[in-house]
Design an enzyme around this catalytic site. Structure first.
Site, mmCIF file in Angstrom:
data_model
loop_
_atom_site.group_PDB
_atom_site.id
_atom_site.type_symbol
_atom_site.label_atom_id
_atom_site.label_comp_id
_atom_site.label_asym_id
_atom_site.label_seq_id
_atom_site.Cartn_x
_atom_site.Cartn_y
_atom_site.Cartn_z
ATOM 1 N N ARG A 230 -34.771 17.867 0.371
ATOM 2 C CA ARG A 230 -35.698 17.279 -0.586
ATOM 3 C C ARG A 230 -36.854 17.715 -0.865
ATOM 4 O O ARG A 230 -37.179 17.778 -2.091
ATOM 5 C CB ARG A 230 -35.611 15.745 0.169
ATOM 6 C CG ARG A 230 -34.276 15.027 -0.052
ATOM 7 C CD ARG A 230 -34.376 13.679 0.793
ATOM 8 N NE ARG A 230 -35.081 12.581 0.011
ATOM 9 C CZ ARG A 230 -35.453 11.597 0.386
ATOM 10 N NH1 ARG A 230 -35.234 11.463 1.892
ATOM 11 N NH2 ARG A 230 -36.121 10.753 -0.177
ATOM 12 N N HIS B 290 -43.425 4.224 1.645
ATOM 13 C CA HIS B 290 -42.307 4.462 2.578
ATOM 14 C C HIS B 290 -42.912 6.042 2.974
ATOM 15 O O HIS B 290 -42.039 6.571 3.470
ATOM 16 C CB HIS B 290 -41.040 4.407 1.967
ATOM 17 C CG HIS B 290 -40.746 3.230 1.683
ATOM 18 N ND1 HIS B 290 -39.671 2.817 0.728
ATOM 19 C CD2 HIS B 290 -40.978 2.021 2.250
ATOM 20 C CE1 HIS B 290 -39.441 1.538 0.946
ATOM 21 N NE2 HIS B 290 -40.307 0.936 1.442
HETATM 22 C C1 BV8 Z 1 -38.924 -2.900 7.904
HETATM 23 C C2 BV8 Z 1 -37.969 6.383 3.201
HETATM 24 C C3 BV8 Z 1 -39.324 -4.235 10.128
HETATM 25 C C4 BV8 Z 1 -36.916 7.157 3.711
HETATM 26 C C5 BV8 Z 1 -37.000 4.135 2.977
HETATM 27 C C6 BV8 Z 1 -34.394 -8.445 5.182
HETATM 28 C C7 BV8 Z 1 -33.023 -8.436 4.632
HETATM 29 C C8 BV8 Z 1 -32.134 -7.382 4.994
HETATM 30 C C9 BV8 Z 1 -32.614 -6.214 5.421
HETATM 31 C C10 BV8 Z 1 -34.060 -6.115 6.174
HETATM 32 C C11 BV8 Z 1 -34.738 -7.015 5.663
HETATM 33 N N1 BV8 Z 1 -36.040 -6.884 6.446
HETATM 34 C C12 BV8 Z 1 -35.744 -5.569 6.912
HETATM 35 C C13 BV8 Z 1 -34.468 -5.114 6.740
HETATM 36 C C14 BV8 Z 1 -34.106 -3.859 7.111
HETATM 37 C C15 BV8 Z 1 -34.199 -2.706 6.150
HETATM 38 C C16 BV8 Z 1 -33.514 -3.105 4.595
HETATM 39 O O1 BV8 Z 1 -33.939 -3.351 3.894
HETATM 40 N N2 BV8 Z 1 -32.131 -2.420 4.708
HETATM 41 C C17 BV8 Z 1 -31.391 -2.636 3.653
HETATM 42 C C18 BV8 Z 1 -30.599 -1.174 3.295
HETATM 43 C C19 BV8 Z 1 -30.672 -3.933 3.577
HETATM 44 N N3 BV8 Z 1 -35.685 -2.545 6.063
HETATM 45 C C20 BV8 Z 1 -36.448 -2.029 6.614
HETATM 46 O O2 BV8 Z 1 -35.961 -1.170 7.943
HETATM 47 C C21 BV8 Z 1 -37.849 -1.481 6.397
HETATM 48 N N4 BV8 Z 1 -38.732 -1.888 7.729
HETATM 49 O O3 BV8 Z 1 -38.217 -4.316 7.410
HETATM 50 O O4 BV8 Z 1 -39.321 -3.139 9.469
HETATM 51 C C22 BV8 Z 1 -38.125 -4.733 10.416
HETATM 52 C C23 BV8 Z 1 -37.260 -3.799 11.078
HETATM 53 C C24 BV8 Z 1 -35.812 -4.213 11.358
HETATM 54 C C25 BV8 Z 1 -35.498 -5.596 10.895
HETATM 55 C C26 BV8 Z 1 -36.356 -6.408 10.655
HETATM 56 C C27 BV8 Z 1 -37.698 -5.991 10.059
HETATM 57 C C28 BV8 Z 1 -38.200 -0.083 6.141
HETATM 58 C C29 BV8 Z 1 -37.489 0.270 4.693
HETATM 59 C C30 BV8 Z 1 -37.970 1.554 4.321
HETATM 60 C C31 BV8 Z 1 -36.867 2.680 4.682
HETATM 61 N N5 BV8 Z 1 -37.065 3.877 4.021
HETATM 62 N N6 BV8 Z 1 -37.359 5.540 2.416
HETATM 63 C C32 BV8 Z 1 -36.512 8.400 2.904
HETATM 64 O O5 BV8 Z 1 -36.841 8.162 1.342
HETATM 65 O O6 BV8 Z 1 -35.737 9.273 3.230
HETATM 66 S S1 BV8 Z 1 -35.967 3.305 1.817
HETATM 67 C C33 BV8 Z 1 -35.771 4.332 0.444
HETATM 68 O O7 BV8 Z 1 -34.586 3.524 -0.091
HETATM 69 C C34 BV8 Z 1 -36.227 4.426 -0.695
HETATM 70 O O8 BV8 Z 1 -37.702 4.534 -0.320
HETATM 71 C C35 BV8 Z 1 -35.982 3.025 -1.484
HETATM 72 O O9 BV8 Z 1 -36.949 1.991 -1.039
HETATM 73 C C36 BV8 Z 1 -34.850 2.783 -1.141
HETATM 74 C C37 BV8 Z 1 -33.845 3.084 -2.147
HETATM 75 O O10 BV8 Z 1 -33.997 2.224 -3.091
HETATM 76 P P1 BV8 Z 1 -34.324 2.576 -4.669
HETATM 77 O O11 BV8 Z 1 -35.676 3.342 -4.704
HETATM 78 O O12 BV8 Z 1 -34.373 1.197 -5.596
HETATM 79 O O13 BV8 Z 1 -33.504 3.462 -5.188
HETATM 80 P P2 BV8 Z 1 -31.846 3.349 -5.469
HETATM 81 O O14 BV8 Z 1 -31.117 4.705 -5.676
HETATM 82 O O15 BV8 Z 1 -31.123 2.422 -4.702
HETATM 83 O O16 BV8 Z 1 -31.677 2.351 -6.788
HETATM 84 C C38 BV8 Z 1 -32.243 3.004 -8.096
HETATM 85 C C39 BV8 Z 1 -32.161 2.192 -9.084
HETATM 86 O O17 BV8 Z 1 -32.900 2.809 -10.402
HETATM 87 C C40 BV8 Z 1 -31.128 1.610 -9.558
HETATM 88 O O18 BV8 Z 1 -30.881 0.235 -9.866
HETATM 89 C C41 BV8 Z 1 -30.686 2.456 -10.882
HETATM 90 O O19 BV8 Z 1 -29.899 1.624 -11.916
HETATM 91 C C42 BV8 Z 1 -31.927 2.596 -11.293
HETATM 92 N N7 BV8 Z 1 -32.358 3.892 -12.367
HETATM 93 C C43 BV8 Z 1 -31.587 4.874 -12.289
HETATM 94 N N8 BV8 Z 1 -32.037 5.731 -13.100
HETATM 95 C C44 BV8 Z 1 -33.220 5.190 -14.016
HETATM 96 C C45 BV8 Z 1 -33.132 3.930 -13.552
HETATM 97 N N9 BV8 Z 1 -33.971 2.997 -13.842
HETATM 98 C C46 BV8 Z 1 -34.752 3.387 -14.673
HETATM 99 N N10 BV8 Z 1 -34.923 4.426 -15.335
HETATM 100 C C47 BV8 Z 1 -33.877 5.517 -15.021
HETATM 101 N N11 BV8 Z 1 -33.912 6.603 -15.534
#
Ligand code: BV8
Length: 247
Positions: free
Chosen positions: A64, A114
């Site tokens: 990356r 992040h």
């Molecule tokens: C935490 C760094 C305390 C790494 C990343 C509540 C409910 C459920 C789960 C949880 C919750 N609270 C906590 C959790 C757990 C977890 C979580 O959310 N899990 C998910 C999978 C369900 N969260 C965590 O662990 C966070 N820490 O909460 O700590 C805790 C811990 C445990 C339990 C409780 C509390 C830490 C989260 C951060 C992780 N690190 N990144 C790396 O990059 O290598 S996250 C990483 O994935 C990205 O940074 C980003 O956040 C995510 C990806 O999402 P997007 O950026 O939105 O990208 P994606 O590809 O999914 O979507 C792209 C969108 O763009 C699409 O909709 C597409 O249609 C659109 N698109 C495409 N092209 C275009 C476009 N739009 C416009 N124009 C275009 N051209």
């Protein structure tokens, strides 16, 4: 297309995700089907994934780094720079992206929630060495060591299951509180994000609860699209330059 008024009464909090960098050639997580070498990214980008196979994790981040070094900001990034110049301290950009493209475009008021791809740190919590700039693309199969304590280096990135930096969360929250206290109009705009990862995905609900206005600019409906009052569907590199009405 409806437009977003950005006037002297507007406080704008922007959240971006991988979609904003897609037109620059950076693959999105959805675009990779959430997989890396057939492993869920949520598994690779996690403390457990690093403990189990640090070579695989460094292959992930080195590739990356190589990819992000070859790309440039797009008109979506540039539109946000223009909005920041217009609004000044009534603007804050929180990004989930670790590619550094917002800063490279010229954004200043940025919270990299992040982490950042081009920063490393020692994985030993007791090591006194602070996080440091590191653009190295490590050869596959190598895991860099800390020159201070000999432990493994890791990317300075927030992995799944890890807490975000509390200072970053405080900075975002105090911006919203200041906006509401000013009697101004707080606007939250999310762009290029699937609304799947927390706490970022919960910000829209917090802003709505505080009485702020909410906008989504996305290629398709995100998982939390129903939480937004305004949804402008399209590519952020095409929509953002036309969306802002700078008054
Ligand atoms: C935490 C760094 C305390 C790494 C990343 C509540 C409910 C459920 C789960 C949880 C919750 N609270 C906590 C959790 C757990 C977890 C979580 O959310 N899990 C998910 C999978 C369900 N969260 C965590 O662990 C966070 N820490 O909460 O700590 C805790 C811990 C445990 C339990 C409780 C509390 C830490 C989260 C951060 C992780 N690190 N990144 C790396 O990059 O290598 S996250 C990483 O994935 C990205 O940074 C980003 O956040 C995510 C990806 O999402 P997007 O950026 O939105 O990208 P994606 O590809 O999914 O979507 C792209 C969108 O763009 C699409 O909709 C597409 O249609 C659109 N698109 C495409 N092209 C275009 C476009 N739009 C416009 N124009 C275009 N051209």
């Amino acid at each position: 297309m409806e437009t977003l008024l950005l006037d002297s009464n507007t406080w704008l909090l922007v959240l971006t995700g991988a979609g904003v960098s897609a037109e620059s050639g950076v693959p999105t997580f959805r675009g990779m089907n959430g997989l890396w070498e057939d492993q869920p990214v949520t598994e690779v980008a996690s403390p457990r994934g690093f403990a189990k196979d640090p070579m695989r994790v460094w292959r992930f981040y080195s590739q990356r780094r190589a990819g992000a070094a070859d790309v440039s900001p797009n008109p979506g990034h540039e539109a946000l720079v223009a909005w920041e110049r217009h609004l000044g301290d009534r603007f804050l950009l929180a990004t989930q992206n670790v590619d550094g493209l917002h800063r490279r475009a010229g954004s200043q008021r940025v919270v990299e929630m992040h982490g950042n791809l081009f920063t490393s740190r020692c994985s030993n919590p007791d090591c006194t060495r602070p996080p440091f700039p590191d653009t190295t693309v490590y050869a596959s199969g190598t895991v860099p060591g800390c020159k201070e304590c000999g432990a493994l280096l890791r990317p300075h990135i927030v992995w799944f299951g890890e807490q975000l930096d509390p200072d970053d969360l405080t900075r975002i929250e105090s911006f919203a509180v200041k906006a509401m206290r000013s009697g101004g109009r707080l606007v939250f705009l999310a762009a290029g994000t699937s609304g799947a990862v927390y706490p970022a995905a919960g910000m829209v609900d917090n802003v709505r609860a505080a009485g702020g206005e909410t906008w989504l600019v996305n290629l398709d409906a995100s998982e939390n699209a129903s939480s937004f009052e305004h949804f402008v569907q399209g590519k952020s590199g095409e929509v953002l330059p036309k969306l802002g009405r700078l008054v």
